[in-house]
Design a protein around this motif. Structure first.
Motif, PDB file in Angstrom:
ATOM      1  N   GLY A  47       0.792  -1.231   0.000  1.00 58.36           N
ATOM      2  CA  GLY A  47       0.000   0.000   0.000  1.00 58.36           C
ATOM      3  C   GLY A  47       0.817   1.270   0.000  1.00 58.36           C
ATOM      4  O   GLY A  47       0.300   2.336  -0.341  1.00 58.36           O
ATOM      5  N   THR A  48       2.068   1.193   0.394  1.00 58.25           N
ATOM      6  CA  THR A  48       2.814   2.436   0.635  1.00 58.25           C
ATOM      7  C   THR A  48       3.885   2.727  -0.405  1.00 58.25           C
ATOM      8  O   THR A  48       4.437   3.820  -0.407  1.00 58.25           O
ATOM      9  N   ILE A  49       4.180   1.774  -1.265  1.00 59.24           N
ATOM     10  CA  ILE A  49       5.253   1.986  -2.235  1.00 59.24           C
ATOM     11  C   ILE A  49       4.639   2.179  -3.617  1.00 59.24           C
ATOM     12  O   ILE A  49       3.910   1.322  -4.117  1.00 59.24           O
ATOM     13  N   GLY A  50       4.906   3.369  -4.197  1.00 54.33           N
ATOM     14  CA  GLY A  50       4.317   3.738  -5.481  1.00 54.33           C
ATOM     15  C   GLY A  50       4.744   2.803  -6.600  1.00 54.33           C
ATOM     16  O   GLY A  50       5.750   2.101  -6.490  1.00 54.33           O
ATOM     17  N   VAL A  99       2.780 -10.175   9.014  1.00 52.68           N
ATOM     18  CA  VAL A  99       2.859 -10.942   7.760  1.00 52.68           C
ATOM     19  C   VAL A  99       3.888 -12.049   7.974  1.00 52.68           C
ATOM     20  O   VAL A  99       4.517 -12.122   9.019  1.00 52.68           O
ATOM     21  N   ARG A 100       4.084 -12.898   6.970  1.00 49.43           N
ATOM     22  CA  ARG A 100       5.132 -13.913   7.058  1.00 49.43           C
ATOM     23  C   ARG A 100       6.486 -13.236   6.940  1.00 49.43           C
ATOM     24  O   ARG A 100       6.720 -12.471   6.014  1.00 49.43           O
ATOM     25  N   SER A 101       7.351 -13.549   7.874  1.00 47.04           N
ATOM     26  CA  SER A 101       8.695 -12.972   7.889  1.00 47.04           C
ATOM     27  C   SER A 101       8.641 -11.442   7.834  1.00 47.04           C
ATOM     28  O   SER A 101       9.339 -10.820   7.041  1.00 47.04           O
ATOM     29  N   GLY A 102       7.799 -10.883   8.676  1.00 37.65           N
ATOM     30  CA  GLY A 102       7.678  -9.429   8.774  1.00 37.65           C
ATOM     31  C   GLY A 102       8.597  -8.875   9.845  1.00 37.65           C
ATOM     32  O   GLY A 102       9.557  -9.524  10.263  1.00 37.65           O
ATOM     33  N   GLY A 103       8.265  -7.637  10.303  1.00 38.45           N
ATOM     34  CA  GLY A 103       9.141  -6.971  11.265  1.00 38.45           C
ATOM     35  C   GLY A 103       8.591  -7.000  12.677  1.00 38.45           C
ATOM     36  O   GLY A 103       7.535  -7.577  12.958  1.00 38.45           O
ATOM     37  N   ARG A 104       9.314  -6.324  13.575  1.00 33.18           N
ATOM     38  CA  ARG A 104       8.932  -6.321  14.989  1.00 33.18           C
ATOM     39  C   ARG A 104       8.086  -5.107  15.351  1.00 33.18           C
ATOM     40  O   ARG A 104       7.641  -4.975  16.482  1.00 33.18           O
ATOM     41  N   PHE A 105       7.899  -4.177  14.399  1.00 31.37           N
ATOM     42  CA  PHE A 105       7.281  -2.893  14.726  1.00 31.37           C
ATOM     43  C   PHE A 105       5.847  -2.738  14.230  1.00 31.37           C
ATOM     44  O   PHE A 105       5.030  -2.067  14.867  1.00 31.37           O
ATOM     45  N   ASP A 106       5.573  -3.355  13.072  1.00 25.58           N
ATOM     46  CA  ASP A 106       4.260  -3.213  12.458  1.00 25.58           C
ATOM     47  C   ASP A 106       3.207  -3.842  13.367  1.00 25.58           C
ATOM     48  O   ASP A 106       3.150  -5.061  13.498  1.00 25.58           O
ATOM     49  N   GLY A 107       2.371  -3.018  13.969  1.00 25.72           N
ATOM     50  CA  GLY A 107       1.300  -3.507  14.829  1.00 25.72           C
ATOM     51  C   GLY A 107       1.657  -3.457  16.298  1.00 25.72           C
ATOM     52  O   GLY A 107       1.063  -2.690  17.074  1.00 25.72           O
ATOM     53  N   ALA A 108       2.667  -4.247  16.696  1.00 28.99           N
ATOM     54  CA  ALA A 108       3.021  -4.358  18.112  1.00 28.99           C
ATOM     55  C   ALA A 108       3.343  -2.995  18.724  1.00 28.99           C
ATOM     56  O   ALA A 108       3.019  -2.731  19.891  1.00 28.99           O
ATOM     57  N   THR A 109       3.957  -2.105  17.932  1.00 29.42           N
ATOM     58  CA  THR A 109       4.298  -0.772  18.425  1.00 29.42           C
ATOM     59  C   THR A 109       3.064  -0.067  19.006  1.00 29.42           C
ATOM     60  O   THR A 109       3.105   0.461  20.126  1.00 29.42           O
ATOM     61  N   GLY A 110       1.972  -0.070  18.259  1.00 30.24           N
ATOM     62  CA  GLY A 110       0.769   0.636  18.691  1.00 30.24           C
ATOM     63  C   GLY A 110       0.112  -0.003  19.897  1.00 30.24           C
ATOM     64  O   GLY A 110      -0.390   0.690  20.796  1.00 30.24           O
ATOM     65  N   VAL A 111       0.105  -1.339  19.930  1.00 27.06           N
ATOM     66  CA  VAL A 111      -0.519  -2.050  21.039  1.00 27.06           C
ATOM     67  C   VAL A 111       0.265  -1.803  22.332  1.00 27.06           C
ATOM     68  O   VAL A 111      -0.304  -1.500  23.379  1.00 27.06           O
ATOM     69  N   LEU A 112       1.598  -1.909  22.231  1.00 25.73           N
ATOM     70  CA  LEU A 112       2.423  -1.786  23.445  1.00 25.73           C
ATOM     71  C   LEU A 112       2.513  -0.331  23.899  1.00 25.73           C
ATOM     72  O   LEU A 112       2.630  -0.057  25.100  1.00 25.73           O
ATOM     73  N   HIS A 158       1.127   3.774  14.582  1.00 28.97           N
ATOM     74  CA  HIS A 158       1.657   2.713  13.716  1.00 28.97           C
ATOM     75  C   HIS A 158       2.945   3.222  13.084  1.00 28.97           C
ATOM     76  O   HIS A 158       3.138   4.421  12.954  1.00 28.97           O
ATOM     77  N   ILE A 159       3.816   2.312  12.714  1.00 23.51           N
ATOM     78  CA  ILE A 159       4.991   2.750  11.940  1.00 23.51           C
ATOM     79  C   ILE A 159       4.516   3.172  10.551  1.00 23.51           C
ATOM     80  O   ILE A 159       3.491   2.690  10.059  1.00 23.51           O
ATOM     81  N   GLU A 160       5.271   4.085   9.922  1.00 31.51           N
ATOM     82  CA  GLU A 160       4.793   4.659   8.657  1.00 31.51           C
ATOM     83  C   GLU A 160       4.777   3.654   7.504  1.00 31.51           C
ATOM     84  O   GLU A 160       3.901   3.701   6.653  1.00 31.51           O
ATOM     85  N   GLN A 161       5.791   2.764   7.410  1.00 30.57           N
ATOM     86  CA  GLN A 161       5.898   1.817   6.300  1.00 30.57           C
ATOM     87  C   GLN A 161       6.102   2.521   4.970  1.00 30.57           C
ATOM     88  O   GLN A 161       5.673   2.043   3.923  1.00 30.57           O
ATOM     89  N   GLY A 162       6.731   3.685   5.021  1.00 33.26           N
ATOM     90  CA  GLY A 162       7.051   4.451   3.826  1.00 33.26           C
ATOM     91  C   GLY A 162       8.148   5.425   4.221  1.00 33.26           C
ATOM     92  O   GLY A 162       8.610   5.423   5.374  1.00 33.26           O
ATOM     93  N   LYS A 163       8.570   6.270   3.279  1.00 33.77           N
ATOM     94  CA  LYS A 163       9.747   7.121   3.536  1.00 33.77           C
ATOM     95  C   LYS A 163       9.431   8.592   3.740  1.00 33.77           C
ATOM     96  O   LYS A 163      10.334   9.435   3.767  1.00 33.77           O
ATOM     97  N   ASP A 189      14.420   3.730   6.175  1.00 36.66           N
ATOM     98  CA  ASP A 189      14.417   3.408   4.738  1.00 36.66           C
ATOM     99  C   ASP A 189      13.013   3.051   4.215  1.00 36.66           C
ATOM    100  O   ASP A 189      12.887   2.511   3.116  1.00 36.66           O
ATOM    101  N   GLY A 190      12.009   3.338   5.011  1.00 30.33           N
ATOM    102  CA  GLY A 190      10.640   3.039   4.582  1.00 30.33           C
ATOM    103  C   GLY A 190      10.339   1.552   4.498  1.00 30.33           C
ATOM    104  O   GLY A 190       9.305   1.146   3.981  1.00 30.33           O
ATOM    105  N   ILE A 191      11.271   0.732   4.993  1.00 29.97           N
ATOM    106  CA  ILE A 191      11.116  -0.727   4.863  1.00 29.97           C
ATOM    107  C   ILE A 191      10.096  -1.255   5.863  1.00 29.97           C
ATOM    108  O   ILE A 191      10.119  -0.907   7.042  1.00 29.97           O
ATOM    109  N   SER A 192       9.209  -2.110   5.394  1.00 34.50           N
ATOM    110  CA  SER A 192       8.205  -2.731   6.260  1.00 34.50           C
ATOM    111  C   SER A 192       7.803  -4.078   5.699  1.00 34.50           C
ATOM    112  O   SER A 192       8.110  -4.385   4.550  1.00 34.50           O
ATOM    113  N   HIS A 193       7.098  -4.864   6.507  1.00 29.88           N
ATOM    114  CA  HIS A 193       6.728  -6.236   6.104  1.00 29.88           C
ATOM    115  C   HIS A 193       7.995  -6.974   5.718  1.00 29.88           C
ATOM    116  O   HIS A 193       8.020  -7.708   4.727  1.00 29.88           O
ATOM    117  N   HIS A 194       9.028  -6.837   6.470  1.00 31.60           N
ATOM    118  CA  HIS A 194      10.353  -7.333   6.115  1.00 31.60           C
ATOM    119  C   HIS A 194      11.172  -7.396   7.412  1.00 31.60           C
ATOM    120  O   HIS A 194      10.979  -6.576   8.304  1.00 31.60           O
TER     121      HIS A 194
END
Lengths: 422, 422
Positions: free
Chosen positions: A243-246, B86-99, B205-210, B392-397
């Protein structure tokens, strides 16, 4: 025309083996050394035993049976095919040729034929390569077409979907004991057959195409087999959030693969005779909301002309590299296997033609687009093949079918061909 | 500036949860009701218990914690996000907001704040949809955005890769007992929250973009969320032998899919704002020497403009149908989900801006290209979101990263925003 071979007995064997590894869709899955393959091997050893055909196995897992000749020093006549299948394949591809060989030898015994030379059955390990993407293992080991130490390295490296190596699967199979204890991926040189000791290799196989059906013929003589080249391609891009990468900032490995698929298709179409297939393709990480970072796919290129196939391969590899580089991604092409075309033996073909005349059936020759163990055997000895008509040309599919009548005709012609080569 | 929230404590929680479901590549895989997700749920319930935040669960598996207000009749303030990945995602997407929500409530307790209205934490079930390709289950159940009986039908039909249905996975989870016994896919109406009883929903939430990284900002205010449409596409051709069927006689489902991939990419590129992704694609039967008879892929189309997204979708579906028909194949497009765009609440945004001013940090607003539970919550209440900068805008990774400093800043702004809305 009274046949020597017993059609009913042969057909019952075929239907019995066709139940092993049969899934809900009716398709048969017997990939090398999986549960169903092991079951089929066990049943085949029993069948050879019961028929008094002296079963045995070699280090590559090839299964043999034989009628020992009056003069065991004479070069042997080898007849066979394979019992493994693709995933959800049919009941005829492979098993037909192996079970016909058994029927021919049983008939020889019943007819009191005591051959001068040994007549040997072989069921080769892994013709299809469905589990480890590495095919013709048994015939390559037997012929030394790939040197034993190189083959050993390849089998240690080839992995199935669960991360089990080919060598590991073979070792596991060897633990079953009995004949299976002969299997040894580290001693493949023991599987190699002395070329000087083979008179010829004969194989009957279903056609897997519509030529015989279109000609309204049940059985035909194979004039030669097209060569093939197999490789693995990996395209690496960058995974990212859907969703976030153009669209212009993406390094999507799957859209790059999509462009490659079309280029492969187009190059093969315009080659004048090559066929090219991507049969397996995996996307990573493989979530619906993640831009694919990596795609792995297989590439299968075949042609009756080795030279033209070579040109097609070069064009395809160049196109893949250009497409991938143009999108700012990287790729790796790993050659897996390549096999030259095979031209059938004149000696065997003459014996086949004589057999067709004996049963008063028109002879017809056609090339094989599919690779077979016979192609590998062609590296070391005279080779001849017969094709049996396939309904609608369907193969590698649950609907694969050849009639009992055509199978019986093919087996009788094989019997008479063998008789002419003793 | 002295912060109210305790940065170290929050960060330690985040790193602890980041270990659950972590694989060899450093990626985190917690898909709904899998082993790792269940472990994270268990740990989260313990954390709420330990923090005196009165843990609870609803029929959809959403987990709640709260500080009960002096007047429990006042509409509650809801703060949350999700713990699945997601599969093989990161530690920040989601958990950041809950915690962060936990940290905010702990800090309120420590600061002796006794709110008039109840302040509630929520960790929604399955924001990502990674296991069953069905996302936002928890927030949809809580909002009734999909009616309970319809959702029940969908969850009975949605299957994971092993053929386990969503409903079955939920029932298995409920057998764990304790709070889990509240989970019930057949009583999802029990999870529905009364709209009138929610003042607002806040999510960090983390931005998941740059965008924030390029602006050199640690935290930003989300102006709105782009809507999305998700569907499954199946292309059916005919499987066949890779060596025997000529290029012009093939009905290859994968080359057709390749053409679709390029059309999807091109239509999205030319749409003026939509993004479209095929993240998952499966080839059947999937053997290197078999022409693919069937391909299944997912389609994810998003746009901040619902109208333009609709146009893009129509163009893409038309293109797929044309391509497939032009090749003599068939296809089926199954809509899975669609979510309208969400515009952030003015009331919440004002409270956020005041919080930024208190900590003397520049306010900056940006839209979200990624969908979030906040988008679903927008159907029933006022919604506001904060984004924390992603490296670096990296997410789901596995490389997904936000700094401890940015996380602390985001949490402090959240704390002050909450204080302004009590």
């Amino acid at each position: 025309m009274k046949f020597n071979i017993k059609s009913e007995r042969l057909w019952n064997d075929m239907m019995e083996f066709g139940q092993i590894g049969r899934g809900e869709d009716g398709g048969v899955t017997r990939t090398s050394f999986d549960e169903a393959d092991m079951e089929a091997r066990g049943l085949f050893l029993k069948l050879l035993e019961k028929s008094g055909l002296n079963p045995g196995m070699d280090a590559a897992g090839n299964i043999f049976g034989e009628i020992t000749g009056e003069d065991p020093e004479l070069p042997v006549l080898l007849i066979g095919s394979h019992l493994d299948t693709v995933r959800s394949g049919g009941r005829f591809d492979g098993a037909t040729g192996v079970l016909m060989a058994v029927e021919v030898l049983r008939t020889m015994q019943e007819n009191g034929i005591k051959p001068a030379r040994t007549v040997k059955i072989v069921s080769f390990t892994d013709e299809e390569g469905a589990r480890f993407d590495y095919a013709f293992v048994g015939s390559m080991a037997a012929t030394g077409s790939v040197a034993a130490d190189e083959l050993q390295r390849q089998l240690a490296a080839a992995m199935d979907g669960d991360g089990i190596s080919y060598a590991e699967a073979m070792r596991n199979a060897s633990h079953k004991g009995g004949h299976f204890s002969r299997i040894n991926p580290d001693s493949l040189e023991q599987a190699q057959i002395d070329k000087a000791k083979i008179k010829a290799y004969l194989e009957v196989h279903i056609e897997q195409g519509k030529v015989l059906e279109n000609k309204n013929l049940g059985v035909g003589i194979v004039s030669g087999i097209t060569g093939g080249e197999w490789s693995d391609v990996t395209i690496s891009g960058e995974a990212g959030h859907a969703g976030t990468i153009g669209m212009t900032e993406r390094r999507d490995a799957l859209t790059a693969a999509g462009e490659c698929l079309l280029a492969i298709e187009s190059i093969a179409k315009n080659s004048g005779g090559s066929v090219a297939t991507v049969g397996k393709l995996e996307v990573k990480p493989g979530s619906s909301n993640v831009i694919p970072g990596r795609v792995d796919f297989t590439l299968d290129i075949r042609d009756i002309s080795d030279e033209r196939r070579n040109q097609t391969s070069i064009q395809i590899y160049d196109a893949i590299r250009d497409i991938v580089a143009g999108r700012g991604l990287t790729c790796e092409v790993t050659p897996v296997q390549s096999l030259s075309s095979m031209i059938s033996s004149a000696m065997v073909t003459e014996a086949m033609k004589a057999a067709f005349q004996e049963v008063d059936y028109p002879t017809y020759s056609l090339p094989s687009g599919a690779a077979h163990d016979a192609m590998v055997m062609g590296n070391v000895c005279e080779v001849g093949m017969l094709f049996v008509r396939s309904k609608d040309g369907i193969s590698h599919h649950p609907a694969e079918w050849s009639s009992q009548e055509d199978v019986a005709l093919g087996c009788e012609i094989l019997y008479r061909t063998v008789a002419g080569l003793l």
